[in-house]
Every structure is written in C-alpha cells, then in structure tokens.
Design a protein around this motif. Sequence first.
Motif, PDB file in Angstrom:
ATOM      1  N   HIS A  77      11.106   2.723   1.050  1.00 17.24           N
ATOM      2  CA  HIS A  77      12.074   1.752   1.562  1.00 17.24           C
ATOM      3  C   HIS A  77      12.618   2.176   2.914  1.00 17.24           C
ATOM      4  CE1 HIS A  77      16.164  -0.016   1.914  1.00 17.24           C
ATOM      5  NE2 HIS A  77      15.544  -1.096   1.476  1.00 17.24           N
ATOM      6  N   SER A  78      12.912   3.444   3.038  1.00 18.59           N
ATOM      7  CA  SER A  78      13.497   3.922   4.298  1.00 18.59           C
ATOM      8  C   SER A  78      12.500   3.853   5.448  1.00 18.59           C
ATOM      9  CB  SER A  78      13.993   5.364   4.126  1.00 18.59           C
ATOM     10  OG  SER A  78      12.909   6.257   3.930  1.00 18.59           O
ATOM     11  N   VAL A 136       7.866   0.207   4.406  1.00 19.69           N
ATOM     12  CA  VAL A 136       6.456  -0.046   4.075  1.00 19.69           C
ATOM     13  C   VAL A 136       6.240  -1.519   3.756  1.00 19.69           C
ATOM     14  CG1 VAL A 136       6.132   2.291   3.190  1.00 19.69           C
ATOM     15  CG2 VAL A 136       6.733   0.439   1.616  1.00 19.69           C
ATOM     16  N   LYS A 137       5.028  -1.978   3.938  1.00 22.02           N
ATOM     17  CA  LYS A 137       4.660  -3.364   3.661  1.00 22.02           C
ATOM     18  C   LYS A 137       3.758  -3.493   2.434  1.00 22.02           C
ATOM     19  CE  LYS A 137       6.922  -4.741   7.254  1.00 22.02           C
ATOM     20  NZ  LYS A 137       7.670  -3.480   7.448  1.00 22.02           N
ATOM     21  N   LEU A 138       3.225  -2.378   1.971  1.00 22.87           N
ATOM     22  CA  LEU A 138       2.397  -2.345   0.764  1.00 22.87           C
ATOM     23  C   LEU A 138       2.833  -1.171  -0.098  1.00 22.87           C
ATOM     24  CD1 LEU A 138      -1.260  -2.950   2.031  1.00 22.87           C
ATOM     25  CD2 LEU A 138       0.050  -4.488   0.588  1.00 22.87           C
ATOM     26  N   ILE A 139       2.989  -1.415  -1.388  1.00 22.51           N
ATOM     27  CA  ILE A 139       3.149  -0.308  -2.326  1.00 22.51           C
ATOM     28  C   ILE A 139       2.046  -0.431  -3.369  1.00 22.51           C
ATOM     29  CG2 ILE A 139       5.623  -0.115  -1.967  1.00 22.51           C
ATOM     30  CD1 ILE A 139       6.037  -1.492  -4.660  1.00 22.51           C
ATOM     31  N   GLY A 140       1.745   0.680  -4.026  1.00 21.97           N
ATOM     32  CA  GLY A 140       0.628   0.624  -4.961  1.00 21.97           C
ATOM     33  C   GLY A 140       0.646   1.773  -5.946  1.00 21.97           C
ATOM     34  N   ARG A 142       2.274  -6.577  -1.904  1.00 22.56           N
ATOM     35  CA  ARG A 142       2.980  -6.688  -0.636  1.00 22.56           C
ATOM     36  C   ARG A 142       4.478  -6.711  -0.893  1.00 22.56           C
ATOM     37  NH1 ARG A 142       0.073  -7.226   3.738  1.00 22.56           N
ATOM     38  NH2 ARG A 142       2.013  -7.604   4.895  1.00 22.56           N
ATOM     39  N   VAL A 143       5.211  -6.023  -0.031  1.00 22.55           N
ATOM     40  CA  VAL A 143       6.670  -6.016  -0.101  1.00 22.55           C
ATOM     41  C   VAL A 143       7.212  -6.210   1.313  1.00 22.55           C
ATOM     42  CG1 VAL A 143       6.768  -4.570  -2.166  1.00 22.55           C
ATOM     43  CG2 VAL A 143       6.720  -3.491   0.098  1.00 22.55           C
ATOM     44  N   GLY A 144       8.503  -6.443   1.383  1.00 25.53           N
ATOM     45  CA  GLY A 144       9.078  -6.696   2.699  1.00 25.53           C
ATOM     46  C   GLY A 144      10.453  -6.088   2.863  1.00 25.53           C
ATOM     47  N   HIS A 145      11.075  -6.418   3.995  1.00 26.93           N
ATOM     48  CA  HIS A 145      12.353  -5.795   4.339  1.00 26.93           C
ATOM     49  C   HIS A 145      13.484  -6.239   3.418  1.00 26.93           C
ATOM     50  CE1 HIS A 145      12.295  -9.675   6.455  1.00 26.93           C
ATOM     51  NE2 HIS A 145      13.614  -9.665   6.284  1.00 26.93           N
ATOM     52  N   THR A 146      13.292  -7.326   2.664  1.00 24.76           N
ATOM     53  CA  THR A 146      14.361  -7.794   1.779  1.00 24.76           C
ATOM     54  C   THR A 146      14.385  -7.052   0.442  1.00 24.76           C
ATOM     55  OG1 THR A 146      12.951  -9.529   0.819  1.00 24.76           O
ATOM     56  CG2 THR A 146      14.247 -10.104   2.789  1.00 24.76           C
ATOM     57  N   HIS A 147      13.348  -6.283   0.143  1.00 27.32           N
ATOM     58  CA  HIS A 147      13.292  -5.576  -1.139  1.00 27.32           C
ATOM     59  C   HIS A 147      14.155  -4.311  -1.089  1.00 27.32           C
ATOM     60  CE1 HIS A 147       9.542  -7.964  -1.639  1.00 27.32           C
ATOM     61  NE2 HIS A 147       9.912  -7.939  -2.915  1.00 27.32           N
ATOM     62  N   ALA A 204      10.823  -1.181  -9.433  1.00 25.33           N
ATOM     63  CA  ALA A 204      10.406  -2.064 -10.517  1.00 25.33           C
ATOM     64  C   ALA A 204       8.992  -2.591 -10.291  1.00 25.33           C
ATOM     65  CB  ALA A 204      11.392  -3.224 -10.652  1.00 25.33           C
ATOM     66  N   ILE A 205       8.699  -3.010  -9.056  1.00 23.38           N
ATOM     67  CA  ILE A 205       7.352  -3.491  -8.743  1.00 23.38           C
ATOM     68  C   ILE A 205       6.341  -2.364  -8.925  1.00 23.38           C
ATOM     69  CG2 ILE A 205       5.862  -4.357  -6.894  1.00 23.38           C
ATOM     70  CD1 ILE A 205       8.372  -5.727  -5.724  1.00 23.38           C
ATOM     71  N   GLY A 206       6.711  -1.177  -8.437  1.00 22.08           N
ATOM     72  CA  GLY A 206       5.803  -0.036  -8.538  1.00 22.08           C
ATOM     73  C   GLY A 206       5.494   0.329  -9.972  1.00 22.08           C
ATOM     74  N   ARG A 207       6.484   0.253 -10.855  1.00 24.41           N
ATOM     75  CA  ARG A 207       6.252   0.589 -12.252  1.00 24.41           C
ATOM     76  C   ARG A 207       5.303  -0.404 -12.910  1.00 24.41           C
ATOM     77  NH1 ARG A 207      12.364   2.573 -14.135  1.00 24.41           N
ATOM     78  NH2 ARG A 207      12.239   4.620 -13.089  1.00 24.41           N
TER      79      ARG A 207
END
Length: 295
Positions: free
Chosen positions: A220-221, A224-228, A250-255, A262-265
């Motif tokens: 987050h800091s 990143v635009k992709l997590i996996g 895909r993730v963005g600055h609002t996450h 949660a998405i990563g899990r």
Amino acid sequence: MSEREYVLTLACPDSRGIVAAVANLLADHGCNITESQQYGDHFTGRFFLRMQFVAESGTSGAVDEDVLRGAFASLAGDFGSGPGDSFVEWDLQARDVRPRMIVMVSKFGHCLNDLLYRQRSGLLDIDIAAVVSNHPDLEFLADSYGVDFHHLPITPQTKREQEGRILELVDSYDVDLVVLARYMQVLSEQLCTKMSGRIINIHHSFLPSFKGARPYHQAHSRGVKLIGATAHYVTADLDEGPIIEQEVSRVGHTHSPEQLTAIGRDLESVALARAVNWHAQRRVLLNGEKTVIFD
C-alpha cells in the motif's frame, strides 16, 4: 465385470514414438485411454506425459496391476537412451486411491479454512489427515471439521526435534503431501530434501517483492497496482521452488491496507487450493526448476 481407472505419468528424454509405445502397451493389456496429455520441452529435451485409462478388474481376464506395473517399468527403461538427461521417472496410481495430506499453519487461518471446507464439500481430490501448527490458536477450526490437530511449538533450540516430529506424523498418517497454509516458519534444508516434491507453500507475490512483516501494508505504501499469490513446491532456497499456480488482482489508490489484505487472502486461498488439487490429481510434473501442468 468391473472397471478401475488409473493415472500414468511419465517424464523422460524426448524421442519419437513414446505416445504410440505407451498407447500400444495399454491396448495390449486390454486398457482404454480416457484422457491423454503430453508436452515436449524443446529447451530441455524432456518429454512429459499424463494418461488416464480404464482397466477391467474383478474377472479371470482382468488386468493384473503388478503385471501392468512390470510392463511399464520395462517400457520406461527403453526411454532412457534419448537426447539430453537420461533420467526417467514414471508413476502409476489408481484414481480411486485418494492421496492424504498434512496441513501446517501458524496463526492465519484463511487458507486452512478454505482447504477444510473444500474437502468437506467434495471439491478436493485429497484427504486432510491432520493439521499441525506451531501455535494453538486454530485448534478449534480443525476440531470443527473433525480433523486431528497437533500443536508443535518451535524455538531455534527445538527446531530439529520439532521437524523430526513432523516426519513422524507424515509416516504415521501415511501422508503423500505436506501443505504450508501460511506456516510462518522456514523449513530446514534437511526436511526440504527429504520431502522434495511433496511440500507445497503459498505466499504473497508482488512487484516489487515485499518481504517480512505486513507485506500488504508495504504494498500500500508503495502504491502497487497488482497484488498476487504464488503456490510452489518448497526447496531449500526460500520461496524459490518450482511454481505451480499464481493468482493476481488489480488494485488501486483507493484500496486501504486492510482491503489489500482481504483481497490477498482470497488470492492465496484460491491459488493454494488449485495447486493442491492439481498435485492430488497428478497433473503436476517437475521439469527442473519449473513445472509442467496438465490442467
């Protein structure tokens, strides 16, 4: 007359006629092929094969499994003289014999919960024999599914003893696979070698790769635009074993960091379950430092 289905896997130097030779052997023994996949690796000179076939059983004219294994062993010996590495590896297993696994976990229970649920729902072709943890926190979860739980605490001084106990459990439960479902300990080189190709791990994977504590907060800091997540076989090289499956989102600055977590899990759970199922169905063949997946 009844039938039994088998899975044959083969890895050997690539050469002409391998598929035909295996198919002819099966036909000669009264077997019928129901699924066949193969791949020749141009870069390594290796050939990989997975075949499902049905054999008659239970009659005087039935296929004798020992005879069939002997025939394959003899045939596989002919595949060792091709180009490249002469190493030949093959396996023959009945599909109705379900592999067994031990799940190892620390304090994060999302992957364990997912695997337990999938097994109970009939979505995994593998049986969870026991859960092992270096913390007692998730014993309630194993208990709720009627699965044995073993609390094996570990310190630097007791690491060898604890891993010895793990191997004892592998033997006593007749386990084919160990799954590290967010087990936050590094396995020793000795254990990795002894269980080579039989331990699957799941971990987060980002670009750049964030190591250590709170990886999603690090992601987050850095915006990143992709997590996996990556599921892979465990080797002595930390998190560098042959990759089985990967999932990304895909993730963005609002996450927020919590939303990324949660998405990563979810990604970790899906990637791990798919890798475990492919392994259980004998769809994963090792190809040096990578894998061949017949999905």
